[in-house]
Design a protein around this motif. Structure first.
Motif, PDB file in Angstrom:
ATOM      1  N   ASN A  41       7.546  15.111   1.325  1.00 51.72           N
ATOM      2  CA  ASN A  41       8.917  15.200   1.817  1.00 51.72           C
ATOM      3  C   ASN A  41       9.433  16.631   1.998  1.00 51.72           C
ATOM      4  OD1 ASN A  41      11.017  13.723   2.768  1.00 51.72           O
ATOM      5  ND2 ASN A  41      12.061  13.633   0.784  1.00 51.72           N
ATOM      6  N   GLU A  42       8.607  17.602   1.729  1.00 48.39           N
ATOM      7  CA  GLU A  42       9.048  18.987   1.943  1.00 48.39           C
ATOM      8  C   GLU A  42       9.237  19.242   3.429  1.00 48.39           C
ATOM      9  OE1 GLU A  42       6.376  21.754   0.038  1.00 48.39           O
ATOM     10  OE2 GLU A  42       6.414  20.609  -1.833  1.00 48.39           O
ATOM     11  N   ASP A  43      10.141  20.166   3.736  1.00 49.40           N
ATOM     12  CA  ASP A  43      10.440  20.437   5.149  1.00 49.40           C
ATOM     13  C   ASP A  43       9.323  21.174   5.878  1.00 49.40           C
ATOM     14  OD1 ASP A  43      12.834  19.179   5.218  1.00 49.40           O
ATOM     15  OD2 ASP A  43      13.982  20.951   4.603  1.00 49.40           O
ATOM     16  N   ALA A  44       8.709  22.125   5.179  1.00 53.87           N
ATOM     17  CA  ALA A  44       7.727  22.967   5.857  1.00 53.87           C
ATOM     18  C   ALA A  44       6.407  22.221   6.054  1.00 53.87           C
ATOM     19  CB  ALA A  44       7.489  24.235   5.048  1.00 53.87           C
ATOM     20  N   PHE A  45       5.814  22.442   7.217  1.00 52.28           N
ATOM     21  CA  PHE A  45       4.528  21.789   7.501  1.00 52.28           C
ATOM     22  C   PHE A  45       3.404  22.360   6.640  1.00 52.28           C
ATOM     23  CE2 PHE A  45       0.453  22.648   9.544  1.00 52.28           C
ATOM     24  CZ  PHE A  45      -0.060  21.356   9.522  1.00 52.28           C
ATOM     25  N   SER A  46       2.530  21.468   6.164  1.00 56.13           N
ATOM     26  CA  SER A  46       1.257  21.897   5.589  1.00 56.13           C
ATOM     27  C   SER A  46       0.236  20.799   5.825  1.00 56.13           C
ATOM     28  CB  SER A  46       1.390  22.193   4.093  1.00 56.13           C
ATOM     29  OG  SER A  46       1.619  21.002   3.394  1.00 56.13           O
ATOM     30  N   GLY A  47      -1.027  21.187   5.871  1.00 51.97           N
ATOM     31  CA  GLY A  47      -2.079  20.204   6.081  1.00 51.97           C
ATOM     32  C   GLY A  47      -3.430  20.832   5.803  1.00 51.97           C
ATOM     33  N   PHE A  48      -4.470  19.998   5.785  1.00 58.87           N
ATOM     34  CA  PHE A  48      -5.803  20.535   5.532  1.00 58.87           C
ATOM     35  C   PHE A  48      -6.851  19.876   6.423  1.00 58.87           C
ATOM     36  CE2 PHE A  48      -5.260  16.991   2.635  1.00 58.87           C
ATOM     37  CZ  PHE A  48      -6.457  16.297   2.728  1.00 58.87           C
ATOM     38  N   VAL A  49      -7.922  20.610   6.669  1.00 56.83           N
ATOM     39  CA  VAL A  49      -9.020  20.112   7.505  1.00 56.83           C
ATOM     40  C   VAL A  49      -9.974  19.301   6.632  1.00 56.83           C
ATOM     41  CG1 VAL A  49     -11.002  20.791   8.926  1.00 56.83           C
ATOM     42  CG2 VAL A  49      -8.901  22.169   8.962  1.00 56.83           C
ATOM     43  N   ALA A  71       0.847  -1.211   0.000  1.00 56.78           N
ATOM     44  CA  ALA A  71       0.000   0.000   0.000  1.00 56.78           C
ATOM     45  C   ALA A  71       0.878   1.255   0.000  1.00 56.78           C
ATOM     46  CB  ALA A  71      -0.922  -0.005   1.215  1.00 56.78           C
ATOM     47  N   PRO A  72       0.388   2.327  -0.599  1.00 58.54           N
ATOM     48  CA  PRO A  72       1.216   3.523  -0.719  1.00 58.54           C
ATOM     49  C   PRO A  72       1.491   4.201   0.621  1.00 58.54           C
ATOM     50  CG  PRO A  72      -1.027   3.958  -1.452  1.00 58.54           C
ATOM     51  CD  PRO A  72      -0.945   2.488  -1.196  1.00 58.54           C
ATOM     52  N   SER A  73       2.689   4.737   0.750  1.00 60.03           N
ATOM     53  CA  SER A  73       2.980   5.608   1.890  1.00 60.03           C
ATOM     54  C   SER A  73       2.391   6.979   1.539  1.00 60.03           C
ATOM     55  CB  SER A  73       4.479   5.659   2.153  1.00 60.03           C
ATOM     56  OG  SER A  73       5.160   5.957   0.975  1.00 60.03           O
ATOM     57  N   PRO A  74       2.340   7.894   2.497  1.00 56.59           N
ATOM     58  CA  PRO A  74       1.644   9.167   2.253  1.00 56.59           C
ATOM     59  C   PRO A  74       2.049   9.847   0.946  1.00 56.59           C
ATOM     60  CG  PRO A  74       2.250   8.998   4.523  1.00 56.59           C
ATOM     61  CD  PRO A  74       2.848   7.805   3.860  1.00 56.59           C
ATOM     62  N   THR A  75       1.045  10.204   0.195  1.00 58.10           N
ATOM     63  CA  THR A  75       1.299  10.876  -1.081  1.00 58.10           C
ATOM     64  C   THR A  75       1.083  12.373  -0.900  1.00 58.10           C
ATOM     65  OG1 THR A  75      -0.976  10.325  -1.627  1.00 58.10           O
ATOM     66  CG2 THR A  75       0.704   8.944  -2.591  1.00 58.10           C
ATOM     67  N   GLY A  76       1.581  13.141  -1.849  1.00 60.66           N
ATOM     68  CA  GLY A  76       1.407  14.591  -1.795  1.00 60.66           C
ATOM     69  C   GLY A  76       0.003  14.982  -2.202  1.00 60.66           C
ATOM     70  N   ARG A  77      -0.276  16.253  -2.177  1.00 57.92           N
ATOM     71  CA  ARG A  77      -1.604  16.737  -2.554  1.00 57.92           C
ATOM     72  C   ARG A  77      -1.473  17.986  -3.415  1.00 57.92           C
ATOM     73  NH1 ARG A  77      -2.750  12.486  -0.546  1.00 57.92           N
ATOM     74  NH2 ARG A  77      -4.411  11.964   0.905  1.00 57.92           N
ATOM     75  N   SER A  88       2.722  17.689   4.514  1.00 59.04           N
ATOM     76  CA  SER A  88       4.186  17.775   4.400  1.00 59.04           C
ATOM     77  C   SER A  88       4.782  18.272   5.712  1.00 59.04           C
ATOM     78  CB  SER A  88       4.564  18.743   3.278  1.00 59.04           C
ATOM     79  OG  SER A  88       4.153  20.049   3.617  1.00 59.04           O
ATOM     80  N   GLY A  89       6.092  18.093   5.833  1.00 59.31           N
ATOM     81  CA  GLY A  89       6.793  18.540   7.032  1.00 59.31           C
ATOM     82  C   GLY A  89       6.303  17.809   8.266  1.00 59.31           C
ATOM     83  N   SER A  90       6.338  18.473   9.401  1.00 60.61           N
ATOM     84  CA  SER A  90       5.740  17.857  10.581  1.00 60.61           C
ATOM     85  C   SER A  90       4.998  18.929  11.371  1.00 60.61           C
ATOM     86  CB  SER A  90       6.807  17.183  11.445  1.00 60.61           C
ATOM     87  OG  SER A  90       7.582  18.149  12.099  1.00 60.61           O
ATOM     88  N   PHE A  91       3.937  18.480  12.003  1.00 59.57           N
ATOM     89  CA  PHE A  91       3.127  19.396  12.820  1.00 59.57           C
ATOM     90  C   PHE A  91       3.619  19.305  14.253  1.00 59.57           C
ATOM     91  CE2 PHE A  91      -0.173  20.344  15.775  1.00 59.57           C
ATOM     92  CZ  PHE A  91      -0.856  21.426  15.235  1.00 59.57           C
ATOM     93  N   LYS A  92       3.887  20.462  14.855  1.00 54.89           N
ATOM     94  CA  LYS A  92       4.381  20.449  16.249  1.00 54.89           C
ATOM     95  C   LYS A  92       3.452  21.258  17.156  1.00 54.89           C
ATOM     96  CE  LYS A  92       9.278  20.209  14.957  1.00 54.89           C
ATOM     97  NZ  LYS A  92       9.329  20.790  13.617  1.00 54.89           N
ATOM     98  N   ARG A  93       3.492  20.848  18.405  1.00 54.98           N
ATOM     99  CA  ARG A  93       2.678  21.521  19.415  1.00 54.98           C
ATOM    100  C   ARG A  93       3.251  22.904  19.714  1.00 54.98           C
ATOM    101  NH1 ARG A  93       1.743  20.765  25.254  1.00 54.98           N
ATOM    102  NH2 ARG A  93       3.797  19.846  25.555  1.00 54.98           N
ATOM    103  N   ASN A  94       2.377  23.840  20.033  1.00 49.38           N
ATOM    104  CA  ASN A  94       2.798  25.178  20.472  1.00 49.38           C
ATOM    105  C   ASN A  94       3.634  25.966  19.476  1.00 49.38           C
ATOM    106  OD1 ASN A  94       1.523  25.617  22.873  1.00 49.38           O
ATOM    107  ND2 ASN A  94       3.009  24.374  24.022  1.00 49.38           N
ATOM    108  N   ILE A  95       3.432  25.715  18.197  1.00 46.25           N
ATOM    109  CA  ILE A  95       4.135  26.481  17.159  1.00 46.25           C
ATOM    110  C   ILE A  95       3.068  27.285  16.425  1.00 46.25           C
ATOM    111  CG2 ILE A  95       5.388  26.252  14.966  1.00 46.25           C
ATOM    112  CD1 ILE A  95       7.227  25.333  17.025  1.00 46.25           C
ATOM    113  N   ASN A  96       3.418  28.471  16.003  1.00 46.82           N
ATOM    114  CA  ASN A  96       2.467  29.269  15.235  1.00 46.82           C
ATOM    115  C   ASN A  96       2.336  28.753  13.812  1.00 46.82           C
ATOM    116  OD1 ASN A  96       1.231  31.354  16.720  1.00 46.82           O
ATOM    117  ND2 ASN A  96       3.238  32.329  16.933  1.00 46.82           N
TER     118      ASN A  96
END
Ligand code: G4P
Length: 524
Positions: free
Chosen positions: A287-295, A271-277, A317-325
């Motif tokens: 695989n981009e460094d900066a975080f992005s995501g959608f609701v 099965a595929p690993s996470p694909t881009g959007r 992409s990137g990673s989501f961290k707690r307490n970051i703007n």
């Protein structure tokens, strides 16, 4: 680039099926393998029971339970697996469509006796549109059902999928002896009643007379079936599966925990690993460094004393961290989250960092709507959150003039959650609510009253369908707008929709205005 290892080991998928085919049971068995739960029966079914169809409060209550099971993460053989749950009730089908945008692949469960059922057809159609890789699990082989060839035929015809079996049933119902695993070339024998992980016997040559020792007179039948099957079905190629062009099929019995492990073992392998959007601006690579995501989903708390919501964000992409703007792109505003939650097994826990493919739950007081993008600062808007042309329509009117502000806010927020769609008549500004199922009207009325202190009244409207429309032919567009002025409304995003009163009027419009394209989903 430091996340590559985390990305590669993730598998985020949804299980879809017609109610009762065995989605909950299969989910539970998968969780058992991941050690995420210890005993069978631990997964609260988010299935909305048939008896409850007239009782929508019960449905909402069960939906409440389903927050816990919205996403189930677990570890299996070094992989991090995220199962996205989808509501079974057809009135909530839109939820399922949206959840599919957060999945990288799906497993379709089909009941061996019932074959392909209507809801499965609709859901698979959406998956095909997006080329999501699909695996098929044919369930309940411990019961009498359709012949394997007939079923595969039906899957091909009705679901419009090219299939190839990776396992083959030996008998069925009372006669069920197990499956031959064509992928791993092994015999898996069925031991009814035992919940023991099935024994797998390496068996690469079916002509070997030892086959009779294991399955007796069924050996001849299996040999014949296999000869025919290998002639009829194409050889399995992982690339074709990943491109959404071929679907491997497995047979088993989720209830008896049979065939589940081999499904899981093949799944983690292929099965595929996470694909881009895609975004409106550019393609985002996981695989981009900066975080992005959608609701992709918003879940409201039904308790009027805590009118908070959870927004479910798929990390792209990137990673989501707690307490970051992070930047809430639509509102152009920085937001920070002190207690983002992730869902491991059945437990919700506060996380420090999550990776592409993971789902994070954010506490929301009304900032988010479905489809919103969250980034480290870049202004990108993720695409592909579909709205479908609703099936049922009513005018919504204010029944308490003192509370019109509350009503407007309530309607707005419920629409942001994706409960229904709102259109405003262009000529008279009357609000029209469109839904997929009849239940939503009751849900809306109740929630407006209990959560927002507002009262609404529904009035009938004679409407068959709403369609979005576009054209390069300005002249035709202008003529259409002028002649159909009373039948044009604006959706929540400000796009024009045509309110077709009947199938006939829709067909007339389509044939008269040949340069105008009419769309039944908002994604075009
Ligand atoms: P769903 O989430 O797709 O709606 O289906 P669910 O797993 O709840 O399964 C529907 C029914 O089918 C359940 O029975 C379940 O036990 C049964 N089932 C699932 N897998 C198999 C299987 O492999 N073989 C057989 N024979 N039955 C299976 P129920 O009586 O409706 O519910 P329950 O009282 O057992 O929970």
């Amino acid at each position: 680039m430091g996340n590559l290892k985390e990305i590669n080991r993730r598998r985020t998928f949804a299980i879809i099926s017609h109610p009762d085919a065995g989605k909950t049971t299969l989910t539970e068995k998968l969780l058992l393998y991941g050690g995420a739960i210890q005993v069978a029966g631990a997964v609260k079914s988010n299935k909305i029971k048939k008896t409850a169809t007239s009782d929508w409060m019960e449905i909402e209550r069960q939906r409440g339970i389903s927050v816990a099971t919205s996403v189930m993460g677990f570890e299996y053989q070094g992989s991090k697996i995220n199962i996205l749950d989808t509501p079974g009730h057809q009135d909530f089908q839109e939820d399922t469509f949206r959840t599919l945008t957060a999945a990288d692949s799906v497993i379709v469960v089909i009941d061996v006796a019932k074959g392909v059922e209507p809801q499965t057809e609709k859901l698979v159609k959406v998956c095909r549109m997006r080329k999501i890789p699909i695996m098929v699990f044919i369930n309940k082989l411990d019961r009498p059902g359709k012949d394997a060839f007939e079923l595969l035929d039906e899957v091909e015809q009705k679901l419009n999928l090219k299939v190839t079996p990776l396992s083959w049933p030996i008998g069925m119902g009372a006669d069920f002896r197990g499956v031959y695993n064509m992928h791993f070339k092994s015999l898996n024998l069925f031991n009814p009643g035992s919940q023991v992980i099935e024994e797998s016997i390496a068996f690469d040559n079916l002509d070997n007379p030892e086959l009779e020792e294991y399955i007796g007179e069924k050996a001849t039948e299996l040999r014949e079936d296999q000869e025919l099957a290998t002639g009829v079905y194409p050889e399995f190629e992982v690339e074709e599966y990943l491109a959404g062009d071929i679907s491997p099929v497995f047979f088993g019995s989720a209830l008896n925990n049979f065939g589940v492990k081999e499904l899981l073992d093949v799944f983690v392998q292929i099965a595929p690993s996470p694909t881009g959007r895609e975004t409106e601006e550019r393609f985002v690579d996981p695989n981009e460094d900066a975080f992005s995501g959608f609701v992709f989903k918003i879940h409201a708390n039904m308790d009027p004393n805590h009118r908070d919501r959870i927004a479910f964000v798929r990390v792209v992409s990137g990673s989501f961290k707690r307490n970051i703007n992070y930047l809430h792109v639509r509102q152009n505003r920085q937001l920070k989250f002190s207690s983002p939650t992730a869902f491991m097994a059945q437990k919700k826990s506060v996380i420090d960092e999550v990776f592409p493919g993971d789902i994070v739950g954010l506490h929301d007081t009304g900032n988010f709507k479905i489809g919103d993008s969250l980034t480290e600062g870049e202004k990108i808007n993720f695409k592909g959150m579909p709205s479908f042309s609703p099936e049922l329509f009513k005018y919504v009117e204010n029944a308490d003039p003192m509370r019109s502000k509350q009503l407007a806010k309530g309607i707005d927020q419920l629409m942001d959650e994706g409960v229904a769609q709102l259109f405003k008549g262009k000529h008279n500004n009357r609000k029209i609510i469109g839904t997929v199922g009849a239940l939503q009207f009751e849900v809306i009325q109740y929630r407006l009253e209990h959560e927002y202190g507002a009262k609404c009244r529904f009035e009938p409207i004679n409407l068959f369908k709403t369609t979005w429309f576009v054209s390069d032919n300005e002249e035709q567009l202008e003529d259409f707008r002028a002649r159909k002025a009373l039948q044009i409304a604006i959706d929540k995003e400000g796009r024009e929709v045509f309110l077709a009163e009947s199938q006939y009027s829709l067909q007339m419009a389509q044939s008269k205005y040949s340069d105008i394209e009419f769309y039944f989903t908002s994604e075009f």
